[in-house]
Design an enzyme around this catalytic site. Structure first.
Site, PDB file in Angstrom:
ATOM      1  N   ASP A 318      -8.760  -1.811   3.851  1.00  0.00           N
ATOM      2  CA  ASP A 318      -8.367  -1.013   2.709  1.00  0.00           C
ATOM      3  C   ASP A 318     -10.121  -0.828   2.456  1.00  0.00           C
ATOM      4  O   ASP A 318     -10.271   0.442   0.863  1.00  0.00           O
ATOM      5  CB  ASP A 318      -8.438  -2.204   1.060  1.00  0.00           C
ATOM      6  CG  ASP A 318      -6.922  -2.850   1.321  1.00  0.00           C
ATOM      7  OD1 ASP A 318      -6.098  -1.576   1.648  1.00  0.00           O
ATOM      8  OD2 ASP A 318      -6.753  -3.814   1.153  1.00  0.00           O
ATOM      9  N   TYR A 402      -1.742  -4.579  -3.894  1.00  0.00           N
ATOM     10  CA  TYR A 402      -2.075  -5.500  -4.355  1.00  0.00           C
ATOM     11  C   TYR A 402      -4.176  -5.084  -5.401  1.00  0.00           C
ATOM     12  O   TYR A 402      -3.791  -3.831  -5.463  1.00  0.00           O
ATOM     13  CB  TYR A 402      -2.608  -5.924  -3.214  1.00  0.00           C
ATOM     14  CG  TYR A 402      -3.102  -7.087  -2.854  1.00  0.00           C
ATOM     15  CD1 TYR A 402      -1.807  -8.032  -2.369  1.00  0.00           C
ATOM     16  CD2 TYR A 402      -4.010  -7.984  -2.741  1.00  0.00           C
ATOM     17  CE1 TYR A 402      -1.447  -9.206  -1.679  1.00  0.00           C
ATOM     18  CE2 TYR A 402      -4.025  -9.857  -2.434  1.00  0.00           C
ATOM     19  CZ  TYR A 402      -2.320 -10.013  -1.983  1.00  0.00           C
ATOM     20  OH  TYR A 402      -2.314 -11.248  -1.643  1.00  0.00           O
TER      21      TYR A 402
HETATM   22 CU    CU Z   1      -2.477 -11.951  -0.108  1.00  0.00          CU
END
Ligand code: CU
Length: 662
Positions: A318, A402
């Site tokens: 990420d 997320y």
């Molecule tokens: Cu996770």
């Protein structure tokens, strides 16, 4: 470490603005004007064609040696570093410009790499780019096969394609489009994965080049909504908590420089790393003692543990493949942070290089943190208590489904904690009815969240009381039975110098209570020992992937916990500069093959920590925060508890003979 700064003034006169410019600190991130100037210089002087998109535009930090000799008003040249992509020619370039001279200093074509994610082209942002994909007739047909007649309600999340050595992928800038379906506009689309449908996206051509159909799986039937407007009722027994600091916070801010009690440091921000801290130091007996020259998240990766369809390709960097700073949220008072808050904005840029201001990206505030220290002398019935307070500097990034919160905590006793908060929505896929997945958890009917891990590597350019530092591994060991240890109760410290890069990486050993110290042999504490700071592990683990799994090479930094290198200005990212579609081997393993000496040298330590995520039902539909991190603590750096001078709190209660009235 000398510090100098301008004073932030809300209403600036022309003279003050001029003074600001003159006094700009060499480590300040690029301003809006400087980003735009960088792009103008590149476009005018680099001759890279019109179809130029920008992956990186950051300050090129001055050399460390230059910074250590820096004095207020010293003239240090201001330079910017950029990575640009000509998406028609499919070429990546690294560029350096001098902002003082308005001049291009470097223009280098970098072969065989892919930049981090850039979506769209000169006229298209992410949403427009996603919409062009949804209009692909083959995609519409593939959706129709699954009974999906509303492509406008489909979400296509681009995922890195990894690198499994497929020859047809070489040289192309690719991503995998994974799909979900909203029931209605604004509901949680991740509740309805469109399983078995993967789009191979050519990011340079902005189109779907292949639709991979692994077989139709019914779309899960239930909603998974968390938004307030979808809740039937709320609990009603919560009374307000107000944090008030009537005299304001205890920190002072001058430009990007922060002084909080005895701590001093400097704030930076980059699109790849997010928050960067410079010149972390602590004032001790009138001397400002350096501890860390530069600290930032260097890389992170989320490898998944499901082998079906193409889920084995889910291994996302990420930071290096996406840019965790680019994903930073604008934070809101009262929700993400509480109390007397100071926000820092971040100057970022769009894909065309146009500077954009992201407001309120970094949050800084103080928190009460319970007891700092306490003792009751029961013989004289006297209690001394000090309340602990910490300085919190944080930002939060949203990467697709997320959320990650990145938090630095500074304490009055010289300790530092680094903590990542994980929340958001677990990555979801679907299985047929009455199917129990082996490598994940059914979090709702037909919805599976796969087992996965989150690894983070933090680069700490240490400077414990100076540049010459050495690293020790410290284990606690049971002493052998002997005439000196006849009762078998003795245990002691085993301290091992790790003098070369080949001694790393090291792994945690909770049963030896293992930690590592970074010591300065030329500086002694009150008891004559070398001063040091220690890296104290928190939760940690190792990957469950086999040694020859692709990700073990691509993210080698997760195969050990404590890494160390001799300082080099250009070694910033644990998996190398260009992890996107990279086969692996770059970054730490490559640099450390030089086996440089680390004894009494300018050393950089890289600490990796991981969080194992076996999803729970309670993680659905939105995940309560999970915490992971580590500590950086003084270990013989100070001569005694450095927080003795924290004053007693003003008491609102009086106590007599154990009875208190407030
Ligand atoms: Cu996770």
């Amino acid at each position: 470490m000398a510090e100098e700064d301008i004073v932030v003034i809300e209403e600036k006169t022309y003279q003050q603005k001029t003074q600001d410019k003159l006094n700009k600190h060499p480590l300040d991130p690029l301003s809006i004007e400087e980003i735009n100037q960088t792009v103008e210089i590149i476009k005018a002087q680099a001759n890279l064609g019109k179809e130029l998109l920008f992956e990186t535009i950051v300050l090129r930090e001055p050399a460390k040696t230059e910074m250590l000799n820096y004095k207020p008003n010293s003239k240090i040249s201001r330079e910017a570093f950029a990575v640009a992509l000509n998406y028609k020619e499919e070429k990546v370039y690294e560029l350096i410009v001098s902002l003082d001279q308005n001049k291009l200093l470097k223009n280098e074509y970098i072969p065989d790499v892919q930049p981090a994610f850039i979506f769209g082209d000169l006229n298209m942002n992410f949403i427009e780019w996603e919409n062009t994909l949804k209009n692909d007739p083959d995609f519409i047909a593939a959706l129709a096969k699954r009974g999906v007649a509303t492509p406008e309600l489909v979400m296509i999340d681009p995922w890195p394609i990894s690198n499994f050595g497929n020859p047809s992928e070489q040289g192309k800038r690719l991503a995998i489009g994974r799909c979900w379906l909203r029931r209605e506009e604004g509901d949680n689309g991740y509740a309805r994965p469109i399983e078995g449908l993967s789009l191979i996206l050519d990011l340079n051509k902005n189109k779907i080049i292949e639709i991979q159909d692994f077989g139709i799986v019914p779309i899960p039937p239930e909603d998974g909504n968390y938004a307030a407007r979808y809740q039937d009722s709320f609990r009603s027994d919560i009374k307000p908590i107000e944090i008030t600091q009537p005299e304001g916070p205890s920190f002072t801010i001058t430009g990007n420089h922060i002084k909080w009690q005895k701590w001093q440091l400097r704030i930076g921000f980059t699109p790849r790393e997010g928050l960067v801290l410079h010149n972390i130091s602590y004032e001790d007996k009138g001397e400002l003692r350096p501890i860390i020259y530069r600290a930032a998240l260097s890389e992170m990766v989320v490898p998944y543990g499901d082998p079906t369809n193409d889920h084995y390709k889910k291994q996302v960097f990420d930071s290096g493949e996406v840019g965790i700073g680019k994903c930073a949220n604008s934070l809101e008072l009262g929700c993400d942070c509480l109390g007397e808050i100071h926000y820092f904005d971040a100057a970022l840029f769009d894909i065309t290089g146009k500077a954009t201001l992201q407001k309120n990206v970094i949050c800084m505030h103080e928190e009460d943190y319970g007891i700092l220290w306490k003792h009751t002398d029961h013989r004289i019935n006297e209690t001394e208590t000090r309340r602990s307070r910490r300085l919190v500097i944080s930002f939060i990034a949203t990467v697709g489904n997320y959320e990650y919160g990145f938090f630095w905590y500074f304490y009055q006793d010289g300790s530092i904690d680094y903590e990542v908060k994980l929340t958001g929505i677990v990555n979801s896929s679907a299985v047929p009815p009455n199917t129990q997945p082996k490598n994940g958890t059914l979090v709702a009917p037909q919805v599976v969240a796969h087992n996965h891990q989150h690894y983070f590597n933090v680069r700490l350019d240490m400077m414990v009381d100076g540049l010459e530092n050495s690293i020790y591994e410290v284990d606690t060991v049971r002493d052998p039975l002997s005439t000196e240890n006849p009762h078998g109760n003795a245990f002691s410290i085993k301290k091992t110098l790790l003098p070369e890069e080949e001694n790393f990486p090291r792994k945690i050993d909770p049963f030896a209570a293992r930690y590592w110290t970074i010591a300065n042999h030329s500086k002694k504490n009150y008891m004559g020992e070398s001063v040091s700071y220690k890296i104290a592990p928190g939760e940690n683990l190792l990957p469950f992937h086999h040694d020859d799994a692709v990700i073990m090479k691509r993210a080698a930094f997760m195969t050990g916990h404590m890494w160390a290198t001799a300082y080099h200005q250009d070694e910033l990212f644990a998996a190398g500069n260009y992890p996107n579609q990279h086969p692996g081997g770059d970054g730490l393993p490559k640099w450390m093959s030089a086996n440089r000496n680390l004894q009494d040298k300018d050393v950089v330590v890289w600490y990796t920590f991981g969080h194992n995520h076996i999803p729970r039902l309670e993680d659905w539909p939105v995940m309560p925060v999970a915490y992971t991190g580590f500590s950086i603590k003084p270990s013989g750096f100070f001569d005694r508890n450095p927080a003795l001078d924290v004053p007693p709190s003003a008491s609102h209660c009086s106590c007599d003979e154990g009875q208190c009235s407030c």
